[in-house]
Design a protein around this motif. Structure first.
Motif, PDB file in Angstrom:
ATOM      1  N   GLN A 131      27.354 -20.786  19.434  1.00 14.57           N
ATOM      2  CA  GLN A 131      26.741 -20.555  20.745  1.00 14.57           C
ATOM      3  C   GLN A 131      25.284 -21.345  20.533  1.00 14.57           C
ATOM      4  OE1 GLN A 131      27.942 -18.838  23.590  1.00 14.57           O
ATOM      5  NE2 GLN A 131      29.695 -19.676  22.533  1.00 14.57           N
ATOM      6  N   ALA A 132      24.436 -21.440  21.705  1.00 15.70           N
ATOM      7  CA  ALA A 132      23.195 -21.721  21.474  1.00 15.70           C
ATOM      8  C   ALA A 132      22.493 -20.445  21.515  1.00 15.70           C
ATOM      9  CB  ALA A 132      22.645 -22.715  22.553  1.00 15.70           C
ATOM     10  N   ASP A 162      26.304 -22.735  10.531  1.00 23.08           N
ATOM     11  CA  ASP A 162      27.231 -23.509  10.275  1.00 23.08           C
ATOM     12  C   ASP A 162      27.835 -24.274  11.469  1.00 23.08           C
ATOM     13  OD1 ASP A 162      27.271 -22.513   7.844  1.00 23.08           O
ATOM     14  OD2 ASP A 162      28.994 -21.110   8.310  1.00 23.08           O
ATOM     15  N   ASN A 163      27.524 -23.893  12.408  1.00 21.20           N
ATOM     16  CA  ASN A 163      27.931 -24.875  13.743  1.00 21.20           C
ATOM     17  C   ASN A 163      26.872 -25.074  14.890  1.00 21.20           C
ATOM     18  OD1 ASN A 163      30.781 -24.601  13.284  1.00 21.20           O
ATOM     19  ND2 ASN A 163      30.848 -22.382  13.750  1.00 21.20           N
ATOM     20  N   ARG A 164      25.756 -24.623  15.097  1.00 27.86           N
ATOM     21  CA  ARG A 164      24.935 -24.924  16.056  1.00 27.86           C
ATOM     22  C   ARG A 164      23.811 -24.395  15.545  1.00 27.86           C
ATOM     23  NH1 ARG A 164      26.124 -25.087  22.201  1.00 27.86           N
ATOM     24  NH2 ARG A 164      24.028 -25.959  22.758  1.00 27.86           N
ATOM     25  N   MET A 191      22.688 -15.209  13.892  1.00 25.94           N
ATOM     26  CA  MET A 191      23.571 -15.770  13.095  1.00 25.94           C
ATOM     27  C   MET A 191      25.017 -15.681  13.337  1.00 25.94           C
ATOM     28  SD  MET A 191      23.554 -16.299   8.908  1.00 25.94           S
ATOM     29  CE  MET A 191      22.189 -16.933   8.822  1.00 25.94           C
ATOM     30  N   VAL A 192      25.510 -14.901  13.761  1.00 26.51           N
ATOM     31  CA  VAL A 192      27.064 -14.863  14.257  1.00 26.51           C
ATOM     32  C   VAL A 192      27.148 -15.787  15.451  1.00 26.51           C
ATOM     33  CG1 VAL A 192      28.901 -13.186  15.011  1.00 26.51           C
ATOM     34  CG2 VAL A 192      27.595 -12.486  13.218  1.00 26.51           C
ATOM     35  N   LEU A 193      26.487 -15.368  16.428  1.00 29.57           N
ATOM     36  CA  LEU A 193      26.842 -16.023  17.606  1.00 29.57           C
ATOM     37  C   LEU A 193      26.418 -17.750  17.432  1.00 29.57           C
ATOM     38  CD1 LEU A 193      24.916 -13.637  19.864  1.00 29.57           C
ATOM     39  CD2 LEU A 193      27.077 -14.289  19.999  1.00 29.57           C
ATOM     40  N   ALA A 194      25.235 -18.145  16.689  1.00 27.21           N
ATOM     41  CA  ALA A 194      25.123 -19.508  16.376  1.00 27.21           C
ATOM     42  C   ALA A 194      26.559 -20.177  15.604  1.00 27.21           C
ATOM     43  CB  ALA A 194      23.903 -19.591  15.589  1.00 27.21           C
TER      44      ALA A 194
END
Length: 189
Positions: A80-81, A126-128, A73-76
């Motif tokens: 990040q994909a 939230d982003n990807r 979740m942090v990476l997404a």
């Protein structure tokens, strides 16, 4: 001589049982923990694609599964994909929490050519958008080192980060051989 990285949370405080409440609980875990700092330290400037291996110490409960969900979740959320794979065939917590038992998963990608879309559920972000893949339609899978390498090679083209949740056992060696970031997870309490 190993570094200890901490989330700052007691696993007993988490309510990771799957269903509709899973992602809000993961979001709370990320927000209230030091997980983002841990991710920053582990990244250490490594370029994508990256393969993470979060190892479940025997008897440690859901530490690696919780950490895997949080790291993904942090990476997404950072754009990040991400593809999160549940590789713990003996105790497939993420597969159960996602309600994907006996549904298509990563072994179906390996053996039957299933797509990532069919073999996974979305990871809300939230982003990807990322993906969470359970084990698949059968277990034990009997996956070979060559199949592990082929699967991860295929997924490297679809993600910036592959997050593997694995047991700390010898059978995880083919997965570990491919990973650049390896973390042994346990609840210190």
């Amino acid at each position: 001589g190993l570094r200890v990285l901490t989330t700052g949370l007691n696993l007993a405080e988490l309510d990771l049982h799957g269903g509709e409440g899973l992602w809000p609980e993961v979001r709370r875990y990320v927000k209230e923990s030091q997980l983002e700092d841990l991710v920053d330290e582990c990244l250490g400037g490594r370029a994508a694609p990256r393969i993470w291996a979060l190892l479940e110490s025997p008897g440690a409960g859901p530490a690696a599964a919780a950490a895997g969900l949080g790291v993904a979740m942090v990476l997404a959320d950072r754009g990040q994909a991400v593809v999160l794979l549940d590789g713990d065939e003996q105790d497939p917590r993420i597969t159960r929490w996602m309600g994907r038992a006996e549904q298509e998963g990563w072994i179906d990608m390996v053996r039957f050519g299933a797509s990532l879309h069919a073999a996974s559920d979305p990871l809300p972000s939230d982003n990807r958008r990322g993906s969470v893949a359970g084990i698949g339609s059968f277990s034990p899978t009997g996956i070979t080192p060559e199949e592990v390498s082929e699967l991860l090679g295929r997924l490297r083209h679809q993600a910036d980060d592959l997050v593997l949740v694995l047991p700390a056992k010898l059978r995880s060696q083919p997965w570990l051989a491919e990973a650049q970031i390896r973390l042994l997870c346990w609840d210190m309490l």
